[in-house]
Every structure is written in C-alpha cells, then in structure tokens.
Design an enzyme around this catalytic site. Sequence first.
Site, PDB file in Angstrom:
ATOM      1  N   ASP A  42      -4.044  -9.227  15.507  1.00 49.09           N
ATOM      2  CA  ASP A  42      -4.660  -8.117  13.738  1.00 49.09           C
ATOM      3  C   ASP A  42      -3.651  -6.729  13.151  1.00 49.09           C
ATOM      4  OD1 ASP A  42      -6.797  -8.776  14.717  1.00 49.09           O
ATOM      5  OD2 ASP A  42      -8.341  -7.190  15.212  1.00 49.09           O
ATOM      6  N   LYS A 140     -11.653 -13.596  13.247  1.00 52.30           N
ATOM      7  CA  LYS A 140     -13.597 -12.395  14.265  1.00 52.30           C
ATOM      8  C   LYS A 140     -13.756 -12.115  13.221  1.00 52.30           C
ATOM      9  CE  LYS A 140      -9.426 -10.183  16.512  1.00 52.30           C
ATOM     10  NZ  LYS A 140     -10.153  -8.895  15.279  1.00 52.30           N
ATOM     11  N   CYS A 185      -9.230  -4.015  19.994  1.00 53.94           N
ATOM     12  CA  CYS A 185      -9.291  -5.438  19.948  1.00 53.94           C
ATOM     13  C   CYS A 185      -8.273  -5.720  20.963  1.00 53.94           C
ATOM     14  CB  CYS A 185      -8.830  -6.323  18.057  1.00 53.94           C
ATOM     15  SG  CYS A 185      -9.684  -5.644  16.911  1.00 53.94           S
TER      16      CYS A 185
HETATM   17  C1  VGL Z   1     -10.025  -3.084  15.366  1.00 53.76           C
HETATM   18  C2  VGL Z   1     -11.729  -1.640  15.011  1.00 53.76           C
HETATM   19  C3  VGL Z   1     -12.043  -2.429  14.655  1.00 53.76           C
HETATM   20  C4  VGL Z   1      -8.884  -3.552  15.735  1.00 53.76           C
HETATM   21  C5  VGL Z   1     -10.567  -3.958  14.533  1.00 53.76           C
HETATM   22  O1  VGL Z   1      -7.888  -4.338  15.171  1.00 53.76           O
HETATM   23  O2  VGL Z   1      -8.708  -3.293  16.577  1.00 53.76           O
HETATM   24  N1  VGL Z   1     -10.109  -2.344  15.534  1.00 53.76           N
HETATM   25  N2  VGL Z   1     -11.776  -3.639  14.137  1.00 53.76           N
END
Ligand code: VGL
Length: 240
Positions: A42, A140, A185
């Site tokens: 991410d 995802k 994540c």
């Molecule tokens: C994430 C919160 C919401 C992350 C993704 O990538 O850690 N955190 N969505």
Amino acid sequence: MLDRRQILAALGTTALASLAPTALFAAATIKPDDTSALLVIDVQNCFLPGGSLAVKEGEQVVPVINKMAKAFSNVVMTQDWHTPGHVSFASVHSGKKPFETIELPYGKQVLWPDHCVQGTDGASLSKDLSIPQAELIIRKGFHKDVDSYSAFLEADGKTSTGLAGYLKGRKIKRVFVAGLATDFCVAWTALDARKAGFEVYVVEDACRGIDNQGSLAKAWADMAKAGVKRIQSADIAVSA
Ligand code: VGL
Ligand code: ZN
C-alpha cells in the site's frame, strides 16, 4: 613472558575484532533467493503526505524500499482498492468520525477517512517507487461491505485474495513485508503470511505506522508472538 603493554595490545585487538562485524559495519546477513519475495504494501498516494489518510513519515519508506528491492527477484505490490462508499469509511456511518470503531458482521471495524477509492489518483502507487521487476499487484478491499487490511485474507477471515496460492505456485517460502501502515496492512499481512505457512520478516525501517490508540505496539507484540521476524533493511544483503 608478555609484559603489560603486550597484554593490553592483545586484548585491544580481540575486543575490536569481536566488535567489528556487529557494531562497526552493518551486518547484511540475509540473502534473499528465488524462494523469497518482497511484499510492498500500500505505498499509495492516500497514505503519503497530502493524502487523505497520510501516515506520518510515510514518504520515508520509498527510498528504503527501492534500494532493498534490488535484492529481490520476486516482488509483489498491493493496492488498497475501495469502492466509493466503502463500509470502512466513516462518511457512510451517520454520527461516526474517522478513527472511531463500529461492530460489523465480521467484527470490530476501525472507521477511516475516505481513501484509496478505485481509479482515483489517491489510490495510485507512489510515482517514486522504482521496482520495475515487480511481477504482481494485488488489489484488496474491493468488496463494498468487507475491509481487507491483509494481502491474503479479507476482514471476514475467510475470503482469500489468492495471494497465498500465487506465492505457493511460484515456490515462494519466505516473505519480506514493507510499506504502509505497519500496524494495519503490514501487520495483518505478516500475521496471515505466518498462518499460511511462510517464513515472515517485517522490515521495520521500510514501514511506518498510523498508531491509533496503541495499535503500533500491539501490532509488534502480535507479530512477535506469531513468529514474525523484525529486521532492518541493513540486514538484507543487496549485491551490486
Ligand atoms: C490501511 C487503514 C485503512 C493500510 C488501509 O494500508 O494500512 N490502513 N486501509
Ligand atoms: Zn483501506
């Protein structure tokens, strides 16, 4: 007979020699091989400075990841990839604010600012990532009613993203996890990777956390308990 000076000199050499590998030089002792994969989690605009869910110092992971990635022939990246009006967005729950929690059919859900909406610039991977050999991007969190921090399993605890099957199909045994955010994540991915039977390393200086109500310390404790190895990028040998 050794005199005092000779003894001190000898001791000095021994002390220095025993220090040298650890303290004087970084000990790059881990060599990724063909059964190793780097998972870059991410590293998307929404989680970087100016993004809607910016992680403190998030941009600092990019050069660390770019450098470390040179040691890997297998690299998989992930993209948080939500529908508009996703269930994890505080904006769709009346009276709720970001970072509060609610109960959903699959359990407790932290609510977030709208982020990583499919096809938006915020959902794009950082343009500063430089990992041309990356072989797969796993998206995802694309089911509107289910979140997915983990790159392996959605938050319902049963819907697979297919990543474990992909990695096993490619004979990967060890995964190295880096990216954003350490306590969400990255941690959930690392924990699910252990459950799927992989040897798992989290590269601490290649990650940054959100740290909502103690979540960062809890994530490290959960990972340690699950047998996730906590390392630094300098532990990985990057050959020229
Ligand atoms: C994430 C919160 C919401 C992350 C993704 O990538 O850690 N955190 N969505
Ligand atoms: Zn998300």
